[in-house]
Design a protein around this motif. Structure first.
Motif, PDB file in Angstrom:
ATOM      1  N   ASP A 142     -20.663   4.546   2.847  1.00 35.45           N
ATOM      2  CA  ASP A 142     -20.385   3.203   2.327  1.00 35.45           C
ATOM      3  C   ASP A 142     -19.184   3.211   1.392  1.00 35.45           C
ATOM      4  O   ASP A 142     -18.371   2.281   1.393  1.00 35.45           O
ATOM      5  N   ASN A 143     -19.065   4.252   0.591  1.00 38.22           N
ATOM      6  CA  ASN A 143     -17.944   4.344  -0.349  1.00 38.22           C
ATOM      7  C   ASN A 143     -16.636   4.648   0.371  1.00 38.22           C
ATOM      8  O   ASN A 143     -15.593   4.084   0.045  1.00 38.22           O
ATOM      9  N   VAL A 144     -16.685   5.541   1.343  1.00 42.51           N
ATOM     10  CA  VAL A 144     -15.461   5.925   2.060  1.00 42.51           C
ATOM     11  C   VAL A 144     -14.924   4.762   2.893  1.00 42.51           C
ATOM     12  O   VAL A 144     -13.711   4.646   3.090  1.00 42.51           O
ATOM     13  N   ARG A 145     -15.793   3.874   3.347  1.00 42.33           N
ATOM     14  CA  ARG A 145     -15.333   2.695   4.097  1.00 42.33           C
ATOM     15  C   ARG A 145     -14.387   1.834   3.268  1.00 42.33           C
ATOM     16  O   ARG A 145     -13.595   1.058   3.820  1.00 42.33           O
ATOM     17  N   THR A 146     -14.462   1.953   1.952  1.00 48.03           N
ATOM     18  CA  THR A 146     -13.595   1.133   1.091  1.00 48.03           C
ATOM     19  C   THR A 146     -12.198   1.729   0.928  1.00 48.03           C
ATOM     20  O   THR A 146     -11.325   1.094   0.345  1.00 48.03           O
ATOM     21  N   ILE A 147     -11.983   2.957   1.411  1.00 50.61           N
ATOM     22  CA  ILE A 147     -10.677   3.612   1.272  1.00 50.61           C
ATOM     23  C   ILE A 147      -9.750   3.107   2.375  1.00 50.61           C
ATOM     24  O   ILE A 147     -10.014   3.292   3.564  1.00 50.61           O
ATOM     25  N   ARG A 148      -8.669   2.458   2.000  1.00 48.16           N
ATOM     26  CA  ARG A 148      -7.797   1.766   2.961  1.00 48.16           C
ATOM     27  C   ARG A 148      -7.123   2.719   3.941  1.00 48.16           C
ATOM     28  O   ARG A 148      -6.763   2.306   5.047  1.00 48.16           O
ATOM     29  N   SER A 149      -6.908   3.962   3.558  1.00 50.08           N
ATOM     30  CA  SER A 149      -6.217   4.907   4.447  1.00 50.08           C
ATOM     31  C   SER A 149      -7.186   5.643   5.375  1.00 50.08           C
ATOM     32  O   SER A 149      -6.778   6.560   6.093  1.00 50.08           O
ATOM     33  N   VAL A 150      -8.453   5.255   5.365  1.00 49.36           N
ATOM     34  CA  VAL A 150      -9.435   5.794   6.317  1.00 49.36           C
ATOM     35  C   VAL A 150      -9.676   4.753   7.407  1.00 49.36           C
ATOM     36  O   VAL A 150     -10.256   3.689   7.135  1.00 49.36           O
ATOM     37  N   PRO A 151      -9.240   5.000   8.645  1.00 51.14           N
ATOM     38  CA  PRO A 151      -9.494   4.036   9.725  1.00 51.14           C
ATOM     39  C   PRO A 151     -10.999   3.894   9.981  1.00 51.14           C
ATOM     40  O   PRO A 151     -11.715   4.897  10.033  1.00 51.14           O
ATOM     41  N   LEU A 152     -11.455   2.652  10.106  1.00 48.41           N
ATOM     42  CA  LEU A 152     -12.868   2.420  10.433  1.00 48.41           C
ATOM     43  C   LEU A 152     -13.113   2.642  11.924  1.00 48.41           C
ATOM     44  O   LEU A 152     -14.242   2.890  12.335  1.00 48.41           O
ATOM     45  N   ILE A 206     -17.454  -0.499  -6.808  1.00 53.55           N
ATOM     46  CA  ILE A 206     -16.706   0.212  -7.861  1.00 53.55           C
ATOM     47  C   ILE A 206     -15.722   1.178  -7.217  1.00 53.55           C
ATOM     48  O   ILE A 206     -14.556   1.268  -7.606  1.00 53.55           O
ATOM     49  N   THR A 207     -16.183   1.886  -6.164  1.00 57.45           N
ATOM     50  CA  THR A 207     -15.290   2.791  -5.433  1.00 57.45           C
ATOM     51  C   THR A 207     -14.091   2.030  -4.886  1.00 57.45           C
ATOM     52  O   THR A 207     -12.957   2.512  -4.921  1.00 57.45           O
ATOM     53  N   ALA A 208     -14.345   0.823  -4.372  1.00 53.28           N
ATOM     54  CA  ALA A 208     -13.275   0.030  -3.753  1.00 53.28           C
ATOM     55  C   ALA A 208     -12.141  -0.276  -4.727  1.00 53.28           C
ATOM     56  O   ALA A 208     -10.991  -0.460  -4.318  1.00 53.28           O
ATOM     57  N   LYS A 209     -12.457  -0.323  -6.022  1.00 57.10           N
ATOM     58  CA  LYS A 209     -11.440  -0.662  -7.025  1.00 57.10           C
ATOM     59  C   LYS A 209     -10.629   0.541  -7.496  1.00 57.10           C
ATOM     60  O   LYS A 209      -9.686   0.403  -8.264  1.00 57.10           O
TER      61      LYS A 209
END
Length: 648
Positions: A142-152, A206-209
């Motif tokens: 769930d946290n890694v999904r918020t990282i923009r440089s990780v393709p979903l 929080i991770t997303a920010k």
């Protein structure tokens, strides 16, 4: 808006985001992106059943967990062997090329962050797992999904594990700390800690920010048919992942060293923290031919950057009390920036070092920091003294509980188990794997339980009730029952594990086994002569044990009464080739080395972790490493697993 129009707008949003976050080449204004983003969001709000799995709106997080679950990597995530200078690289290259001949090496920066394993199946990101112990990590999807440089989603339908580093850029790190300072929150020590801490947020918003970035550096499970690792990584970058700012194929030490020196020169220009260069055999078949030691792949290493030196001043010496009661002096220094991290403390190890280096409060000193290493003082600039400096004296009472300290020379210790500074760390040690192995009782939970006054020592763990925990944030029925159950399940553990878990200075697992077998529960009243008579127990170990039992005699008896540890009866081993022999195990065997170790110990052998002239046998399996080499150089008898079993 129709669903077809919605899908087209998602595709455009993803294209704009990739240009901005991955290619660093924006092709739309912020206003255009925000307008399109809200059109997509409005459609999803009205049509929740049609929301696409890889919609950019999922990047904002918002999922809150009670705790992280464990997940297993399909293929192990290995650590790397470290090398620190040209000579060590040459030695490493010689070892490699002795086995596989001359070859090409794939070199790239070693970013300082948190290692991550991304699992894609049928083109979708299905799981993100931290490195953990290399076999099992924490599932933080769930946290890694918020990282923009990780393709979903990626254009690859097979099962593939993409490994890499989650980092925070240096300028983002400084901004995050400024925001935390304004909010009255504690500051992150460095970008690596900020990245790791951000990944372990229970609230994914929080991770997303936190502006995290993911750089891939390798693969786990995959069916890619490229001959070289560099070719596989080039393909990974085409799937939408960030490419490192520099990477190069090198032949021989001169090309490797030239690329290494270039990275050092570019160190300040590269926006991410680097602590070295990674050096890998490029050809996949040759990697497989080289194989692995117990700890590392034989085909890769980390060529670490030189330590960074800075001059600063010692403002004060403070004392820290560790879990075993050891009092450690820490230098509080004038804050200095080392590679993007503000350093305000340096380790002094012990008071003997203070005396040896003639360190005074007020001295100007040179400190070094290399990668993860805690800053340390390497030199006092005595010529800068002006007479205002103060001598550091050895303490005689504990700075926390005022108990009289035991001064052993090199070590100064507080032996009071109820010392507040010892409590949290001693409970964390007590619960960890290899000691009592209490699942779910991590450091944050221990700190919370102590802070709330629910426990004040390790014994209190066994008297925690449901109602003690139900008011705590994040503690729901299942979590409370699991934690209490895990604690109660440790009752009846072997005595040696309980002794090891008490955190007695100098007394580890091997010594705990010997003491438990010899004395049983009478260990609390053992005498110096009987303890020191045991094989492998020296005077320093004996003194530490006896002083611990003297200070905590009644408390240890209460532990025995509550936990009721299993006491193994001492059985004299029958005569066999390994009785009273010192044996070292190395390499992979038909069963785990722990099982073989237990078998040999029951035969009366002492199983050691290191090879010396006193070693009687080294038993080795596949991929045996340096221990086998050392045994052969010392003339120590070596045995395969089959030969060992034939002797029995």
């Amino acid at each position: 808006m129709t669903n077809e129009q919605y899908q087209e707008k998602i595709k455009l949003l993803k294209k704009w985001a990739h240009a901005y976050y991955v290619e660093d080449n924006p092709i739309a204004s912020d206003e255009e992106y925000d307008r399109l983003y809200h059109e997509v969001l409005d459609y999803e709000t009205e049509n929740p059943a049609d929301v696409a799995e890889d919609s950019p709106t999922k990047r904002v997080g918002g999922i809150v967990r009670d705790e992280f679950s464990k997940a297993k990597h399909i293929k192990r995530m290995w650590s790397m062997e470290d090398v620190f200078d040209r000579n060590e690289v040459v030695e490493w290259l010689e070892r490699v090329e002795k086995n596989i001949g001359e070859c090409e090496y794939f070199c790239e920066p070693k970013f300082d962050g948190a290692s991550m394993n991304l699992l894609y199946e049928d083109g979708k990101l299905v799981r993100a797992i931290t490195r953990g112990d290399g076999v099992v990590g924490e599932e933080v999807t769930d946290n890694v999904r918020t990282i923009r440089s990780v393709p979903l989603s990626i254009d690859y339908k097979g099962l593939i594990e993409i490994r890499g580093e989650v980092v925070i850029r240096k300028d983002d790190f400084e901004q995050i700390n400024e925001e935390r300072l304004e909010a009255g929150e504690s500051l992150f020590a460095n970008p690596r800690n900020a990245a790791a801490g951000s990944l372990r947020q229970l609230d994914s918003s929080i991770t997303a920010k936190r502006r995290l970035v993911f750089y891939p550096w390798g693969l786990g499970e995959n069916t890619l048919e490229h001959r070289k690792l560099s070719e596989k990584m080039d393909y990974v970058y085409t799937l939408g992942f960030l490419e490192p700012p520099f990477a190069q194929d090198c032949k021989g030490i001169d090309e490797i060293e030239a690329f290494y020196r270039m990275l050092i020169e570019k160190r300040d220009e590269i926006p991410m923290m680097m602590d070295g260069m990674v050096l890998k055999v490029d050809e996949v078949a040759k990697q497989e031919e080289l194989g692995y030691t117990v700890k590392f792949p034989k085909w890769m290493c980390a060529y670490k950057f030189p330590a960074v030196e800075k001059v600063t001043q010692i403002n004060a010496i403070t004392l820290q009390v560790g879990r075993t009661g050891v009092v450690t002096p820490v230098a509080e220094i004038e804050p200095v920036n080392i590679e993007g991290a503000m350093v305000s403390r340096a380790t002094l190890h012990n008071f003997d070092e203070i005396e040896r280096k003639d360190i005074h409060i007020g001295d100007s000193v040179i400190i070094i920091r290399s990668g993860d290493v805690i800053p340390k003082i390497i030199k006092v600039l005595e010529e800068r003294r002006d007479g205002s400096e103060m001598i550091v004296t050895r303490p005689t009472v504990c700075p926390t509980c005022n108990s009289e300290l035991l001064d052993e020379g090199t070590l100064i210790k507080c032996q009071n188990l109820h010392c507040p500074d010892r409590v949290i760390n001693s409970i964390i040690h007590f619960a960890r794997k290899g000691c009592m192995n209490i699942d779910g009782l991590g450091s944050k939970i221990v700190e919370l339980l102590v802070k709330e006054g629910i426990i004040k020592d390790i014994l209190d763990l066994y008297f925690i009730k449901y109602e003690d925990l139900e008011h705590l944030e994040g503690f729901k029925e299942k979590r409370i029952n699991n934690l209490i159950g895990a604690i109660q399940a440790t009752k009846g553990v072997p005595l040696y594990r309980l002794l090891n878990a008490m955190g007695i200075e100098h007394i580890g697992e091997v010594a705990s086994k010997a003491l438990a077998l010899e004395f049983g529960l009478d260990i609390v009243d053992a005498t110096f002569d009987t303890v020191v008579a045991l094989d492998g127990i020296g005077e320093e170990m004996a003194n530490s044990l006896l002083e611990f039992m003297r200070v905590n005699h009644d408390f240890v008896l209460q532990l025995f009464e509550t936990i009721e540890p299993t006491v193994e009866e001492k059985v004299e081993a029958e005569e066999n080739p390994f009785k009273s022999k010192t044996v070292v195990l190395t390499g992979s065997m038909s069963v785990s080395r722990g099982i073989i170790k237990e078998m040999l110990e029951k035969l009366g052998a002492k199983v050691s972790g290191s090879v010396s002239k006193k070693t009687d046998y080294v038993v080795y399996g596949e991929d045996a490493g340096s221990k086998l080499t050392k045994a052969e150089s010392l003339g120590v008898k070596t045995l395969t697993e089959d030969e060992m079993r034939q002797m029995l």
